[in-house]
Write an enzyme that holds these catalytic residues in place. Structure first.
Site, PDB file in Angstrom:
ATOM      1  N   ASP A  66       0.812  -1.217   0.000  1.00  0.00           N
ATOM      2  CA  ASP A  66       0.000   0.000   0.000  1.00  0.00           C
ATOM      3  C   ASP A  66       0.844   1.266   0.000  1.00  0.00           C
ATOM      4  O   ASP A  66       2.063   1.234   0.213  1.00  0.00           O
ATOM      5  CB  ASP A  66      -0.960  -0.001   1.204  1.00  0.00           C
ATOM      6  N   ASN A 135      -7.657  -3.570  14.183  1.00  0.00           N
ATOM      7  CA  ASN A 135      -9.021  -3.942  13.756  1.00  0.00           C
ATOM      8  C   ASN A 135      -8.978  -5.113  12.765  1.00  0.00           C
ATOM      9  O   ASN A 135      -9.947  -5.357  12.053  1.00  0.00           O
ATOM     10  CB  ASN A 135      -9.736  -2.741  13.131  1.00  0.00           C
ATOM     11  N   HIS A 137      -7.259  -5.370  10.047  1.00  0.00           N
ATOM     12  CA  HIS A 137      -7.050  -5.094   8.610  1.00  0.00           C
ATOM     13  C   HIS A 137      -5.741  -5.729   8.147  1.00  0.00           C
ATOM     14  O   HIS A 137      -4.809  -5.924   8.926  1.00  0.00           O
ATOM     15  CB  HIS A 137      -7.121  -3.592   8.295  1.00  0.00           C
ATOM     16  N   GLU A 142      -9.873  -2.487   5.260  1.00  0.00           N
ATOM     17  CA  GLU A 142     -10.537  -2.296   6.542  1.00  0.00           C
ATOM     18  C   GLU A 142     -11.737  -3.241   6.659  1.00  0.00           C
ATOM     19  O   GLU A 142     -12.193  -3.801   5.649  1.00  0.00           O
ATOM     20  CB  GLU A 142     -11.003  -0.836   6.651  1.00  0.00           C
TER      21      GLU A 142
HETATM   22  C1  F6R Z   1       1.392  -1.647   6.129  1.00  0.00           C
HETATM   23  C2  F6R Z   1       0.119  -2.344   6.175  1.00  0.00           C
HETATM   24  C3  F6R Z   1      -0.688  -2.413   7.430  1.00  0.00           C
HETATM   25  C4  F6R Z   1       0.151  -2.726   8.653  1.00  0.00           C
HETATM   26  C5  F6R Z   1      -0.711  -2.774   9.909  1.00  0.00           C
HETATM   27  C6  F6R Z   1       0.101  -3.009  11.160  1.00  0.00           C
HETATM   28  O1  F6R Z   1       1.956  -1.717   4.846  1.00  0.00           O
HETATM   29  O2  F6R Z   1      -0.298  -2.829   5.172  1.00  0.00           O
HETATM   30  O3  F6R Z   1      -1.681  -3.399   7.269  1.00  0.00           O
HETATM   31  O4  F6R Z   1       0.808  -3.956   8.469  1.00  0.00           O
HETATM   32  O5  F6R Z   1      -1.423  -1.579  10.039  1.00  0.00           O
HETATM   33  O6  F6R Z   1       0.927  -1.905  11.370  1.00  0.00           O
HETATM   34  P1  F6R Z   1       2.077  -1.948  12.478  1.00  0.00           P
HETATM   35  O7  F6R Z   1       3.046  -2.980  12.044  1.00  0.00           O
HETATM   36  O8  F6R Z   1       2.684  -0.562  12.454  1.00  0.00           O
HETATM   37  O9  F6R Z   1       1.412  -2.271  13.773  1.00  0.00           O
END
Ligand code: F6R
Length: 240
Positions: A66, A135, A137, A142
């Site tokens: 992303d 959550n 995701h 989401e």
């Molecule tokens: C990042 C991504 C998100 C993160 C997730 C966890 O490229 O796709 O899904 O992997 O938000 O983020 P952290 O590792 O910062 O807790």
């Protein structure tokens, strides 16, 4: 689904880095799917160590999950910038082989289609690294995102915007949209490894691994994939 519970962040990083290196050694022109955020930082540090010890990344191709809409690649909070700083510059991957969605493309829809097409064109992702949101995701898919979704522009939830605010000077600067690989794009990877550490991920891990497979819990879709490894530290795995 293989679930590995380790003691802490360092052992989680070690476990995942070993899986990446096994993939790279087995197929030097592997296509890797990459995540940003705090979870993979230890893995990227370790990959840089492996590089110094002779592992060759020159033929590796990467696709990131992303990118924020509106952040150019030289913005310090853009995911392209993060990847450059934390991995690409440290293992000397050929820049032409690294792909991150373009969050400032004039035609964002066309950019999403181009991205999926490029992944297909390179033969698909061999190993996809994932983190998980509190959550549940994956990527920026989401709760409520259709399992059939491909790369698309997504509105970030208030929960995710709040989680991300720590990286920005003020809450008003946090982007509200991102381009994210879809659930279907992620599920097309041949192998997937999801990592999570810390107690704030315990509910998401519990719901994703032991609850029903539902679009309300995006990571629960991984229960349907034939080759998934989940690596969690004790805190994130505390409700399993
Ligand atoms: C990042 C991504 C998100 C993160 C997730 C966890 O490229 O796709 O899904 O992997 O938000 O983020 P952290 O590792 O910062 O807790």
């Amino acid at each position: 689904m293989r679930v590995v519970v380790v003691s802490n962040f360092d052992s989680m990083s070690d476990e995942v880095a070993k899986m990446v290196i096994a993939q790279v050694r087995n197929k030097p022109a592997s296509v890797l799917g990459l995540a940003t955020g705090s979870s993979p930082l230890g893995v990227y540090r370790l990959l840089a160590e492996y590089y110094k010890n002779g592992v060759d990344f020159s033929r590796i191709i990467t696709f990131n999950l992303d990118e924020y809409v509106g952040l150019a690649e030289n913005h310090p909070q853009s995911y392209r910038y993060y990847m450059q700083e934390n991995l690409f510059s440290r293992v000397h991957i050929d820049a032409a082989n690294t792909h991150v969605p373009n969050g400032v493309a004039t035609d964002l829809q066309a950019e999403c289609g181009r991205y999926d097409e490029l992944i297909r064109h390179t033969g698909g992702i061999d190993l996809q690294i994932l983190g998980i949101g509190s959550n549940a995701h994956i990527g920026f898919n989401e709760p409520g995102t259709p399992f059939g979704s491909q790369t698309q522009v997504v509105d970030l939830t208030a929960n995710t915007i709040r989680d991300n605010a720590r990286f920005f000077a003020s809450p008003g600067e946090v982007p509200t949209q991102a381009i994210s690989m879809g659930i279907k794009s992620i599920m097309s990877a041949r192998n997937i490894v999801l990592m999570a550490n810390g107690g704030s991920k315990a509910d998401a891990i519990h719901a994703a691994l032991t609850g029903p497979v539902t679009e309300e819990v995006p990571a629960s879709v991984l229960q349907l994939h034939p080759s998934v490894t989940i690596v969690v530290d004790q805190a994130a795995g505390s409700r399993l």
